[in-house]
Design a protein around this motif. Structure first.
Motif, mmCIF file in Angstrom:
data_model
loop_
_atom_site.group_PDB
_atom_site.id
_atom_site.type_symbol
_atom_site.label_atom_id
_atom_site.label_comp_id
_atom_site.label_asym_id
_atom_site.label_seq_id
_atom_site.Cartn_x
_atom_site.Cartn_y
_atom_site.Cartn_z
ATOM 1 N N GLY A 179 -9.873 -2.876 7.963
ATOM 2 C CA GLY A 179 -8.612 -3.555 7.693
ATOM 3 C C GLY A 179 -7.516 -2.548 7.430
ATOM 4 O O GLY A 179 -7.654 -1.370 7.780
ATOM 5 N N VAL A 180 -6.464 -3.020 6.810
ATOM 6 C CA VAL A 180 -5.312 -2.158 6.547
ATOM 7 C C VAL A 180 -5.297 -1.789 5.065
ATOM 8 O O VAL A 180 -5.411 -2.664 4.205
ATOM 9 N N VAL A 181 -5.183 -0.513 4.803
ATOM 10 C CA VAL A 181 -5.081 -0.034 3.427
ATOM 11 C C VAL A 181 -3.892 0.909 3.319
ATOM 12 O O VAL A 181 -3.515 1.574 4.298
ATOM 13 N N SER A 182 -3.316 0.910 2.143
ATOM 14 C CA SER A 182 -2.179 1.789 1.888
ATOM 15 C C SER A 182 -2.577 2.817 0.826
ATOM 16 O O SER A 182 -3.177 2.461 -0.187
ATOM 17 N N THR A 183 -2.256 4.056 1.091
ATOM 18 C CA THR A 183 -2.637 5.145 0.183
ATOM 19 C C THR A 183 -1.423 6.024 -0.063
ATOM 20 O O THR A 183 -0.701 6.357 0.882
ATOM 21 N N THR A 184 -1.198 6.373 -1.301
ATOM 22 C CA THR A 184 -0.127 7.329 -1.610
ATOM 23 C C THR A 184 -0.747 8.665 -1.985
ATOM 24 O O THR A 184 -1.620 8.741 -2.853
ATOM 25 N N LEU A 185 -0.323 9.689 -1.286
ATOM 26 C CA LEU A 185 -0.894 11.032 -1.449
ATOM 27 C C LEU A 185 0.192 12.034 -1.799
ATOM 28 O O LEU A 185 1.325 11.917 -1.324
ATOM 29 N N LEU A 186 -0.172 13.007 -2.592
ATOM 30 C CA LEU A 186 0.706 14.144 -2.830
ATOM 31 C C LEU A 186 0.146 15.303 -1.994
ATOM 32 O O LEU A 186 -0.956 15.783 -2.258
#
Lengths: 340, 222, 146
Positions: free
Chosen positions: C73-80
């Protein structure tokens, strides 16, 4: 300039007096020759920055401040030979390495030059880049094959965890075939590693993943380095797997380097466990001694002392120790047994 | 702040806050100056000065001090480097805290900067607080020096975000103490040498090799 | 020429207050995980710098952060993500069909994996589509040269 000033001072302080080397060790009332199959050399600027910092921080201060000159003093053939002399080790094998993410690069060409510094005492293990294998396999294999033709090259060095390649990767049939066809054994790093950016997952470190390849290439000889040691947790790790593989497959050899160092096994208990397990499994005709030096001044000698203590603790006879320390090296690599 | 630092701050600043102390009941005898005592004790008598040049392993350096005409303070400047890689340039004040025939005890606070090159590089504003204990006057002066060195490390992260660029700073203090034991010998008026052992601790808790050094010391007088 | 500027310049490293200065981007990546029909299980993997190093040390795929999702499915990830000395952002992931936390333990031959590059990069928003269709291959085996 700085190094020129510092080296005499260090020599003075550390008391490095020149003495004629005495080769061999006493064990069980006999004098035995020693060959160290696992030695590194290279150039400091071909080690990635994160690993240079890691290494520098592990040198006793203030030598870490001048890590490059400290390392390069012992990472060339002359430095390695000094350490071998200090330890009484008559011969050693230098590893080429292509692990640019982790421990860096020591090229086949560099190793070839270093071996020629003392071809009577130094051997080489060639290697190859695996990081762009899908595009570069033929060129890499050709370079390795040419390297194995050079004087002194007796085997192939791989480190799946450092090179970020799964141990069960199906793409390397041509490499295993080359090893079998040339009769050059393949040395494999097994177990985890303390170096930054190492692939620590089981598929990259656990020799159980390599069993299908061992079984598929009975004419290729595989040396399982470090006995699957868990260098992160300082535990024996996949020791049982390595010993079982050696017991089941005649083309599996074992090499107990680095795991018994003062840093990785402070009490020596794990190295004793390893030597006991190998003796218990009846595979001492396929155990090859190595240190993983030079690492730091005096390491090669210290590691040999710790290994002899472990063999003594595990009840090795002089003949078993002789096999581990030199005869098995000659057998697996097809070279003359080392003289005393 | 370490306990040693606090102690030295009190030691150096106390005379400025208190009444001028009564005359020393055991004053320093008159005669030629003891530059080795001055240098090893870390502070000179009014009008005197001392300069020492150090070479050895791992430290190389130069240090100068000149007595100021008030509150018994000395102005001190020091440049010191370990293997020409870890360099500290510092300036500040020192003062004799105890001065008898038997013993001279001084405290010193220096501030400045440090820069370390190589794979363990770091840089930042630095301070050094030092306690020096020397045997009283004589041709041969043994001395113990305890220094607590600190460097403030500021790491800046410039981060692009969807809301715009932001800058984050993280700060930490690195500590590297050094203990030294010296024996100084007056060679002739105004000139002395000392030799000593160093026990540095570069990056605690890691192990550091001990060191040794030789100082050439010159001094002047009023 | 006055010597003062030269003196100040030579002393500037000592007077400098900053130990290190690094550049980063905070990127929100929208990841579409596509699995073979009928397969659904937790997905694990790593975010990689697509390239790192220089000269002989230049190398593709340097993992720097773990990835996990409940399933396809679709996942959202915030990365530095650091920007110094590295290029690109690539996701490697595999599906843990047997729930053992290992990608294709010895004897297991069916856990699919995929590799995909997040674009655009560097940017604060990026997208990547990952087809989990290659059983038991590591990121290195899926790398085709970028």
């Amino acid at each position: 300039m700085v190094e020129r000033m510092i080296t005499p001072l260090l020599t003075l302080l550390l008391g490095c007096a020149e003495e004629a080397p005495v080769y061999g060790v006493s064990f069980g009332g006999e004098r035995l020759p020693v060959v160290d199959m696992h030695l590194h050399q290279g150039e400091w600027n071909l080690i990635p920055e994160s690993t240079r910092r890691f290494l520098a921080s592990r040198f006793p201060a203030p030598l870490g401040l001048i890590a490059e000159s400290t390392a390069e003093g012992s990472l060339n053939a002359e430095g390695v030979l000094e350490q071998l002399d200090e330890a009484g080790v008559i011969q050693g094998a230098l590893f080429a390495v292509y692990a640019p993410r982790t421990v860096g690069v020591a090229t086949n060409e560099y190793v070839a030059e270093q071996v020629l510094v003392d071809p009577e005492r130094l051997f080489g293990l060639g290697s190859l880049r695996l990081d762009d294998w899908n595009n570069n396999a033929e060129a890499q294999l050709a370079d390795l094959a040419a390297t194995l033709e050079k004087p002194g090259f007796i085997g192939i060095k791989l480190a799946h965890a450092h090179q970020h390649v799964r141990l069960d990767d199906p793409r390397f049939d041509a490499l295993w075939s080359l090893a079998a066809a040339t009769g050059k054994p393949v040395y494999l790093h097994t177990g985890s590693s303390p170096f930054p950016n190492t692939a620590q997952d089981a598929a990259y470190t656990d020799p159980a993943y390599f069993e299908p390849i061992i079984a598929a290439y009975p004419d290729a000889q595989f040396i399982l380095g470090h006995l699957g040691y868990d260098f992160i947790n300082k535990e024996v790790g996949a020791l049982d797997t390595c010993v079982e593989l050696a017991a089941r497959y005649e083309n599996v050899w074992l090499e107990p380097s680095a795991l018994g160092s003062a840093g990785s096994d402070p009490t020596g208990a794990n190295l004793l466990t390893a030597y006991s397990a190998m003796k218990g499994a009846g595979v001492l005709d396929r155990v090859v001694y190595g240190s993983d030096g030079p690492q730091s001044p005096g390491f090669v000698a210290e590691y040999l002392e710790r290994s002899l203590a472990a063999m003594e603790g595990a009840g090795y006879t002089a003949e078993e120790a002789r096999a581990v320390l030199s005869l098995n090296f000659a057998a697996v690599f097809g070279v003359e047994p080392a003289p005393l | 702040m370490s306990p040693l630092s606090l102690l030295l701050v009190v030691a150096v600043s106390a005379p400025a806050l208190a009444e001028r102390p009564p005359p020393n009941p055991d004053p320093r005898p008159m005669g030629p100056p003891d530059p080795h005592l001055d240098a090893l004790a870390g502070a000179s008598e009014v009008g005197d000065w001392a300069v020492s040049l150090e070479t050895g392993f791992p430290f190389f350096g130069a240090r100068g001090q000149v007595a100021l005409p008030w509150m018994g303070l000395n102005a001190v400047g020091s440049v010191n480097s370990a293997l020409f890689t870890d360099t500290w340039a510092l300036g500040g004040v020192s003062r004799r805290w105890v001065d008898t025939h038997r013993v001279v005890l001084s405290g010193e606070i220096l501030v400045g900067g440090t820069i370390r090159s190589g794979d363990l590089s770091r840089r930042g504003p630095a301070s050094q607080t030092t306690l020096r204990l020397a045997r009283g006057h004589g041709r041969i002066v043994p001395a113990l020096t305890l220094s607590s060195r600190h460097v403030l490390l500021t790491d800046v992260q410039e981060i692009q975000t969807a809301e715009g660029d932001i800058v984050e700073r993280s700060r930490s203090i690195a500590w590297s103490p050094v203990a030294s034991f010296d024996v100084g010998v007056g060679v002739c008026p105004g000139f002395a040498v000392s030799a000593g052992l160093d026990v540095p601790w570069f990056d605690p808790p890691g192990f550091s090799l001990p060191g040794a050094h030789i100082n050439l010391i010159v001094g002047g007088w009023k | 020429m006055s010597r003062l500027p030269l003196l100040l310049l030579s002393l500037s490293p000592l007077l400098g207050c900053v130990n290190s200065r690094t550049q980063w981007v905070e990127v929100t990546v929208t990841t579409e995980l596509i699995a073979p029909e009928g397969l659904s299980a937790p997905v694990y993997g790593e975010w990689n710098h697509t390239w790192s190093g220089e000269g002989e040390l230049r190398v593709p795929l340097l993992p720097f952060e773990d990835f996990a999702a409940d399933g396809p499915g679709v996942v959202s990830t915030t990365l530095l993500v650091p920007l110094d000395g590295v290029e690109g952002l690539t996701l490697y992931a595999w599906m843990d069909l047997d729930g053992d936390g290992l990608h294709c333990a010895p004897g297991v031959t069916d856990e699919p994996a995929g590799l995909g590059e997040a674009l655009p990069f560097p940017a604060t928003e990026a997208d990547v589509t990952l087809s989990l269709e290659a059983p038991c291959l590591g990121a290195e085996a899926l790398w085709d040269g970028g």
